[in-house]
Design a protein around this motif. Structure first.
Motif, PDB file in Angstrom:
ATOM      1  N   TYR A  26       0.846  -1.189   0.000  1.00  0.00           N
ATOM      2  CA  TYR A  26       0.000   0.000   0.000  1.00  0.00           C
ATOM      3  C   TYR A  26       0.888   1.248   0.000  1.00  0.00           C
ATOM      4  CZ  TYR A  26      -3.652   3.282   1.190  1.00  0.00           C
ATOM      5  OH  TYR A  26      -4.517   4.347   1.163  1.00  0.00           O
ATOM      6  N   PRO A  27       0.509   2.281  -0.728  1.00  0.00           N
ATOM      7  CA  PRO A  27      -0.664   2.354  -1.587  1.00  0.00           C
ATOM      8  C   PRO A  27      -0.419   1.692  -2.932  1.00  0.00           C
ATOM      9  CG  PRO A  27       0.522   4.426  -1.679  1.00  0.00           C
ATOM     10  CD  PRO A  27       1.240   3.573  -0.663  1.00  0.00           C
ATOM     11  N   GLY A  28      -1.513   1.244  -3.540  1.00  0.00           N
ATOM     12  CA  GLY A  28      -1.415   0.696  -4.883  1.00  0.00           C
ATOM     13  C   GLY A  28      -1.446   1.800  -5.921  1.00  0.00           C
ATOM     14  N   GLU A  29      -1.467   1.400  -7.163  1.00  0.00           N
ATOM     15  CA  GLU A  29      -1.564   2.345  -8.269  1.00  0.00           C
ATOM     16  C   GLU A  29      -2.690   1.893  -9.188  1.00  0.00           C
ATOM     17  OE1 GLU A  29       2.142   2.511 -10.290  1.00  0.00           O
ATOM     18  OE2 GLU A  29       3.247   3.360  -8.580  1.00  0.00           O
ATOM     19  N   ALA A  30      -3.494   2.833  -9.630  1.00  0.00           N
ATOM     20  CA  ALA A  30      -4.579   2.493 -10.540  1.00  0.00           C
ATOM     21  C   ALA A  30      -4.028   1.771 -11.763  1.00  0.00           C
ATOM     22  CB  ALA A  30      -5.324   3.752 -10.953  1.00  0.00           C
ATOM     23  N   VAL A  53     -18.353  -2.083   0.742  1.00  0.00           N
ATOM     24  CA  VAL A  53     -17.949  -1.999  -0.662  1.00  0.00           C
ATOM     25  C   VAL A  53     -17.429  -0.597  -1.010  1.00  0.00           C
ATOM     26  CG1 VAL A  53     -18.629  -2.261  -3.083  1.00  0.00           C
ATOM     27  CG2 VAL A  53     -19.607  -3.791  -1.344  1.00  0.00           C
ATOM     28  N   TRP A  54     -18.071   0.448  -0.469  1.00  0.00           N
ATOM     29  CA  TRP A  54     -17.760   1.816  -0.877  1.00  0.00           C
ATOM     30  C   TRP A  54     -16.458   2.334  -0.274  1.00  0.00           C
ATOM     31  CZ3 TRP A  54     -17.625   6.548   1.972  1.00  0.00           C
ATOM     32  CH2 TRP A  54     -17.531   7.702   1.177  1.00  0.00           C
ATOM     33  N   LEU A  55     -15.680   2.977  -1.139  1.00  0.00           N
ATOM     34  CA  LEU A  55     -14.502   3.719  -0.725  1.00  0.00           C
ATOM     35  C   LEU A  55     -14.523   5.061  -1.437  1.00  0.00           C
ATOM     36  CD1 LEU A  55     -11.848   0.869  -0.965  1.00  0.00           C
ATOM     37  CD2 LEU A  55     -12.583   1.993   1.145  1.00  0.00           C
ATOM     38  N   ALA A  56     -14.271   6.125  -0.694  1.00  0.00           N
ATOM     39  CA  ALA A  56     -14.263   7.458  -1.292  1.00  0.00           C
ATOM     40  C   ALA A  56     -13.165   7.552  -2.342  1.00  0.00           C
ATOM     41  CB  ALA A  56     -14.043   8.507  -0.202  1.00  0.00           C
ATOM     42  N   PRO A  57     -13.386   8.329  -3.395  1.00  0.00           N
ATOM     43  CA  PRO A  57     -12.342   8.501  -4.416  1.00  0.00           C
ATOM     44  C   PRO A  57     -11.033   8.936  -3.788  1.00  0.00           C
ATOM     45  CG  PRO A  57     -14.409   9.485  -5.139  1.00  0.00           C
ATOM     46  CD  PRO A  57     -14.611   9.110  -3.706  1.00  0.00           C
ATOM     47  N   GLY A  58      -9.953   8.356  -4.279  1.00  0.00           N
ATOM     48  CA  GLY A  58      -8.648   8.675  -3.730  1.00  0.00           C
ATOM     49  C   GLY A  58      -7.748   7.457  -3.695  1.00  0.00           C
ATOM     50  N   GLU A  59      -6.720   7.545  -2.902  1.00  0.00           N
ATOM     51  CA  GLU A  59      -5.670   6.530  -2.855  1.00  0.00           C
ATOM     52  C   GLU A  59      -6.191   5.151  -2.494  1.00  0.00           C
ATOM     53  OE1 GLU A  59      -1.449   7.494  -1.350  1.00  0.00           O
ATOM     54  OE2 GLU A  59      -2.442   6.534   0.365  1.00  0.00           O
ATOM     55  N   LEU A  60      -7.018   5.058  -1.451  1.00  0.00           N
ATOM     56  CA  LEU A  60      -7.529   3.761  -1.022  1.00  0.00           C
ATOM     57  C   LEU A  60      -8.468   3.159  -2.060  1.00  0.00           C
ATOM     58  CD1 LEU A  60      -7.611   1.578   1.108  1.00  0.00           C
ATOM     59  CD2 LEU A  60      -9.376   2.877   2.326  1.00  0.00           C
ATOM     60  N   MET A  98      -8.024  -0.468  -4.069  1.00  0.00           N
ATOM     61  CA  MET A  98      -8.974  -1.572  -3.949  1.00  0.00           C
ATOM     62  C   MET A  98      -9.829  -1.792  -5.188  1.00  0.00           C
ATOM     63  SD  MET A  98      -8.573  -3.074  -1.058  1.00  0.00           S
ATOM     64  CE  MET A  98     -10.106  -4.003  -1.046  1.00  0.00           C
ATOM     65  N   HIS A  99     -10.135  -0.727  -5.903  1.00  0.00           N
ATOM     66  CA  HIS A  99     -11.131  -0.822  -6.968  1.00  0.00           C
ATOM     67  C   HIS A  99     -10.594  -0.523  -8.371  1.00  0.00           C
ATOM     68  CE1 HIS A  99     -14.491  -1.763  -4.461  1.00  0.00           C
ATOM     69  NE2 HIS A  99     -14.464  -0.646  -3.782  1.00  0.00           N
TER      70      HIS A  99
END
Length: 328
Positions: free
Chosen positions: A101-105, A259-266, A270-271
């Motif tokens: 962590y953190p990942g990359e899109a 399921v929901w994560l706010a837009p951003g690094e996390l 995850m998504h």
């Protein structure tokens, strides 16, 4: 094909077992006996954490072993060591959590992973899963080991409670706090699609790591919640709320709003993971409406309350906290 399923009575293991039986495979389920094994299997009871707990597997040969273990990596290694000379391939159902962590899109299987120890006791989820991967490789070798790195897993038999919570919340009706934006992309894998890919991979002789999750950008939070409302025939009103307003209300993403994560690094971690490698080898991602519908039918068949894994926290937003955030 002869399958040895280590576990096989609850969520992922059950889906793999059911899929194998549907193919006409010969299935042995090794478990502690706390839940009934699916009909048509040969059940062997044992506790992998106890001394002599693997004695029931002292004999027998299998084409593939599937293991979903999530705790001490040494337990994976002990099982794999016992079976290495009597089984053709080891599929370890790991997790996307093994990536640093953190990942990359858009990152794929080449992204750096956390450290793990195949001989360790339980420490933390990500390190335990990585240790489990290394344990399987240590005994079966890289060429006979499949690392199924699953993302978020949803579908029938879910014992974490994420999709069941949303379904029950929609059925309850009223004004529902829907975390935005509506078109926010999410990723998950239906447990049955995961199971089918695992069996296909074993039969095809695949090896190495694969990210098992739907393609990026294929599903949105809006589509998931709309499907929940539709199958429950809900009269609920979805009030889409800006991410920062949700967080400012003290609501915990992922846990209180599953399921929901706010837009951003996390969220990107995850998504937004590439699953192109698995898709190229046959990973299917059924429509969200199908996953939601079948999960709802299963949930109703068991009385509406999903089973809860004792080692996982209960998810979901308390009604009074939701009402306060909505100003009701």
């Amino acid at each position: 094909m002869r399958l040895l399923m280590l576990g096989g009575t609850e969520f992922v293991g059950r889906a793999v077992t059911e899929a194998a039986l549907a193919r006409g495979w010969e299935v042995t389920v090794f478990h502690r006996g706390h839940h009934a094994a699916p009909e048509g299997t040969r059940a062997v009871h044992g506790d992998r954490t106890a001394e002599g707990g693997l004695d029931g597997l002292a004999e027998g040969e299998w084409d593939v072993v599937v293991d979903t273990w999530s705790a001490a990596p040494r337990v994976v290694r002990e099982s794999a060591r016992l079976l290495a000379g009597r089984a053709g391939r080891y599929v370890y159902v790991s997790s996307a959590s093994v990536y640093r962590y953190p990942g990359e899109a858009g990152s794929d299987e080449n992204f750096p992973v956390v450290d793990g120890d195949p001989d360790a006791d339980a420490s933390a989820y990500a390190e335990d899963k990585r240790g489990g991967e290394l344990a399987a490789i240590a005994e079966f070798g890289a060429e006979r080991t499949v690392l199924a790195r699953a993302g978020l897993i949803l579908g029938p038999w879910e014992n974490i409670g994420r999709l069941p919570w949303w379904l029950n919340r929609m059925e309850r009706g009223g004004t529902v706090l829907a975390p935005g934006p509506r078109d926010l992309d999410i990723q998950y894998v239906d447990v049955r699609d995961l199971a089918e890919w695992v069996l296909d991979a074993a039969a095809a002789g695949l090896h190495g790591p694969y990210n098992l999750v739907s393609p990026m950008g294929r599903i949105t939070m809006g589509e998931l919640l709309d499907a929940c409302a539709q199958v429950t025939e809900s009269t609920a009103t979805l009030r889409w709320t800006e991410p920062q307003a949700v967080l400012d209300a003290g609501i915990e993403q992922w846990m209180e709003l599953p399921v929901w994560l706010a837009p951003g690094e996390l969220h990107d971690t995850m998504h937004r993971t590439s699953s192109e490698k698995a898709v190229a080898t046959g990973l299917r991602s059924r429509p969200a409406a199908e996953t939601v519908r079948d999960t709802w039918e299963w949930l109703r068949s068991i009385g509406g309350t999903a089973p809860q894994r004792p080692d996982r926290p209960v998810v979901g937003l308390a009604p009074e906290k939701e009402a306060k955030a909505l100003g009701l």
